[in-house]
Design a protein around this motif. Sequence first.
Motif, PDB file in Angstrom:
ATOM      1  N   UNK A 118       0.875  -1.165   0.000  1.00  0.00           N
ATOM      2  CA  UNK A 118       0.000   0.000   0.000  1.00  0.00           C
ATOM      3  C   UNK A 118       0.911   1.212   0.000  1.00  0.00           C
ATOM      4  N   UNK A 119       0.474   2.292  -0.637  1.00  0.00           N
ATOM      5  CA  UNK A 119       1.348   3.454  -0.731  1.00  0.00           C
ATOM      6  C   UNK A 119       0.551   4.753  -0.707  1.00  0.00           C
ATOM      7  N   UNK A 120       1.270   5.821  -0.333  1.00  0.00           N
ATOM      8  CA  UNK A 120       0.695   7.165  -0.293  1.00  0.00           C
ATOM      9  C   UNK A 120       1.705   8.131  -0.896  1.00  0.00           C
ATOM     10  N   UNK A 121       1.287   8.918  -1.882  1.00  0.00           N
ATOM     11  CA  UNK A 121       2.116  10.007  -2.387  1.00  0.00           C
ATOM     12  C   UNK A 121       1.800  11.231  -1.531  1.00  0.00           C
ATOM     13  N   UNK A 122       2.735  11.608  -0.674  1.00  0.00           N
ATOM     14  CA  UNK A 122       2.425  12.695   0.245  1.00  0.00           C
ATOM     15  C   UNK A 122       2.834  14.055  -0.310  1.00  0.00           C
ATOM     16  N   UNK A 123       3.781  14.075  -1.293  1.00  0.00           N
ATOM     17  CA  UNK A 123       4.190  15.328  -1.919  1.00  0.00           C
ATOM     18  C   UNK A 123       4.509  15.098  -3.375  1.00  0.00           C
ATOM     19  N   UNK A 124       4.217  16.115  -4.171  1.00  0.00           N
ATOM     20  CA  UNK A 124       4.533  16.051  -5.600  1.00  0.00           C
ATOM     21  C   UNK A 124       4.976  17.435  -6.070  1.00  0.00           C
ATOM     22  N   UNK A 125       5.975  17.457  -6.941  1.00  0.00           N
ATOM     23  CA  UNK A 125       6.489  18.729  -7.464  1.00  0.00           C
ATOM     24  C   UNK A 125       6.786  18.601  -8.950  1.00  0.00           C
ATOM     25  N   UNK A 126       6.625  19.708  -9.654  1.00  0.00           N
ATOM     26  CA  UNK A 126       7.010  19.794 -11.068  1.00  0.00           C
ATOM     27  C   UNK A 126       8.160  20.795 -11.166  1.00  0.00           C
ATOM     28  N   UNK A 127       9.285  20.332 -11.708  1.00  0.00           N
ATOM     29  CA  UNK A 127      10.507  21.123 -11.736  1.00  0.00           C
ATOM     30  C   UNK A 127      10.915  21.461 -13.171  1.00  0.00           C
ATOM     31  N   UNK A 128      11.522  22.622 -13.311  1.00  0.00           N
ATOM     32  CA  UNK A 128      12.026  23.101 -14.612  1.00  0.00           C
ATOM     33  C   UNK A 128      13.530  23.315 -14.483  1.00  0.00           C
ATOM     34  N   UNK A 129      14.347  22.714 -15.371  1.00  0.00           N
ATOM     35  CA  UNK A 129      15.800  22.888 -15.267  1.00  0.00           C
ATOM     36  C   UNK A 129      16.211  24.360 -15.409  1.00  0.00           C
ATOM     37  N   UNK A 130      17.245  24.730 -14.654  1.00  0.00           N
ATOM     38  CA  UNK A 130      17.809  26.079 -14.795  1.00  0.00           C
ATOM     39  C   UNK A 130      18.802  26.143 -15.940  1.00  0.00           C
ATOM     40  N   UNK A 131      19.286  25.007 -16.355  1.00  0.00           N
ATOM     41  CA  UNK A 131      20.255  24.930 -17.446  1.00  0.00           C
ATOM     42  C   UNK A 131      20.850  23.541 -17.490  1.00  0.00           C
ATOM     43  N   UNK A 132      21.885  23.404 -18.265  1.00  0.00           N
ATOM     44  CA  UNK A 132      22.548  22.115 -18.407  1.00  0.00           C
ATOM     45  C   UNK A 132      23.230  21.731 -17.102  1.00  0.00           C
ATOM     46  N   UNK A 133      23.231  20.419 -16.800  1.00  0.00           N
ATOM     47  CA  UNK A 133      23.849  19.934 -15.571  1.00  0.00           C
ATOM     48  C   UNK A 133      23.004  18.846 -14.934  1.00  0.00           C
ATOM     49  N   UNK A 134      22.733  18.979 -13.637  1.00  0.00           N
ATOM     50  CA  UNK A 134      21.938  17.992 -12.921  1.00  0.00           C
ATOM     51  C   UNK A 134      20.909  18.672 -12.017  1.00  0.00           C
ATOM     52  N   UNK A 135      19.704  18.122 -12.017  1.00  0.00           N
ATOM     53  CA  UNK A 135      18.728  18.478 -10.986  1.00  0.00           C
ATOM     54  C   UNK A 135      18.937  17.520  -9.821  1.00  0.00           C
ATOM     55  N   UNK A 136      19.081  18.061  -8.631  1.00  0.00           N
ATOM     56  CA  UNK A 136      19.325  17.221  -7.451  1.00  0.00           C
ATOM     57  C   UNK A 136      18.147  17.342  -6.478  1.00  0.00           C
ATOM     58  N   UNK A 137      17.733  16.206  -5.966  1.00  0.00           N
ATOM     59  CA  UNK A 137      16.674  16.158  -4.958  1.00  0.00           C
ATOM     60  C   UNK A 137      17.260  15.525  -3.702  1.00  0.00           C
ATOM     61  N   UNK A 138      17.310  16.298  -2.620  1.00  0.00           N
ATOM     62  CA  UNK A 138      17.873  15.799  -1.371  1.00  0.00           C
ATOM     63  C   UNK A 138      16.855  14.916  -0.642  1.00  0.00           C
ATOM     64  N   UNK A 139      17.343  13.989   0.189  1.00  0.00           N
ATOM     65  CA  UNK A 139      16.435  13.067   0.894  1.00  0.00           C
ATOM     66  C   UNK A 139      15.430  13.779   1.799  1.00  0.00           C
ATOM     67  N   UNK A 140      14.261  13.177   1.900  1.00  0.00           N
ATOM     68  CA  UNK A 140      13.192  13.629   2.789  1.00  0.00           C
ATOM     69  C   UNK A 140      13.237  12.763   4.053  1.00  0.00           C
ATOM     70  N   UNK A 141      12.952  13.369   5.205  1.00  0.00           N
ATOM     71  CA  UNK A 141      12.868  12.607   6.456  1.00  0.00           C
ATOM     72  C   UNK A 141      11.485  12.821   7.063  1.00  0.00           C
ATOM     73  N   UNK A 142      10.824  11.708   7.401  1.00  0.00           N
ATOM     74  CA  UNK A 142       9.478  11.747   7.988  1.00  0.00           C
ATOM     75  C   UNK A 142       9.418  10.898   9.246  1.00  0.00           C
ATOM     76  N   UNK A 143       8.590  11.312  10.180  1.00  0.00           N
ATOM     77  CA  UNK A 143       8.141  10.439  11.265  1.00  0.00           C
ATOM     78  C   UNK A 143       6.747   9.948  10.899  1.00  0.00           C
ATOM     79  N   UNK A 144       6.582   8.647  10.797  1.00  0.00           N
ATOM     80  CA  UNK A 144       5.290   8.087  10.407  1.00  0.00           C
ATOM     81  C   UNK A 144       4.744   7.221  11.535  1.00  0.00           C
TER      82      UNK A 144
END
Length: 276
Positions: A215-241
């Motif tokens: 079973x799963x829950x999508x708790x957050x969603x985002x749409x991102x646009x690159x600023x330019x050539x390179x890498x988009x980085x997403x840092x880890x999320x920490x939750x208490x569940x």
Amino acid sequence: MKVLKYIVVLLIGLYTPFVFSQNEDSLRFVAKVNKKKIAINEVLEIEFVFNKEVDTFIPPKFENFTINQGPNQSVSIIWEKGVKVFSKTYKYSLKPKVIGEEQLIGNATIEVSGTQLQTEPMHISVTKKRSLHRANKKAKSAIKNKVFIVTEVSKNSLNELDSLTVMHRIYFPENFEMSSFSEIRKPVYKHCIIKSEHKKQFTVEQTEFRGSVYRSIVYRQAILKPEGKGEIKVKPVILDVVVDVPTGKKDIFGRYLRVPKTIRIKSNKVSVNVVK
């Protein structure tokens, strides 16, 4: 002359209340404990439940135990198919005084209209002190391996004109229930423009992950646009569940009893290549 009656004690798990039909003439009185065997440094939970208002309730003397908390009283009144269903509970938390195979908890007594009803005495096995920290850590570790969060992206690479969808999804077993969660560290997105970001509704889905069904829950969603050539980085999320975990025990209706557990989970970090 008072009439004295005895009933057999039902030793079953706590946390699921007894209910009795109010139109039944017989007075019912039961006792129940959460464990039949405990360590000297653990707490025993005991409940006394009856199906009618009574004149007097007399608890056992608890000679081999210290009252840690109680009595806590609770009343349940519900209507089921037009019938009033009533139950009243006295609950105690007890700490054992000595180690032994048969530590006695004596009779509890109720009285209504001159009639007395008693529970039979019960015996609790008390063992030597155990490491509660180690036991709790082991239990939490086992649960943590079953509950986790994954940061998922719509593409492994994209060009500068594309958009990237990022979802933070919590996974948990089919026999668990998700009660709540709180953010300890929110998502952080680097080298991009956030076109939109929002918390999803608390909707549970059935999802396959690495060959297993969760079973799963999508708790957050985002749409991102690159600023330019390179890498988009997403840092880890920490939750208490907080998840409700089955104990393996059942109530008198055959339903599995559950207990709430709070664990901390951390997502994976993600890097997505941006090309021209």
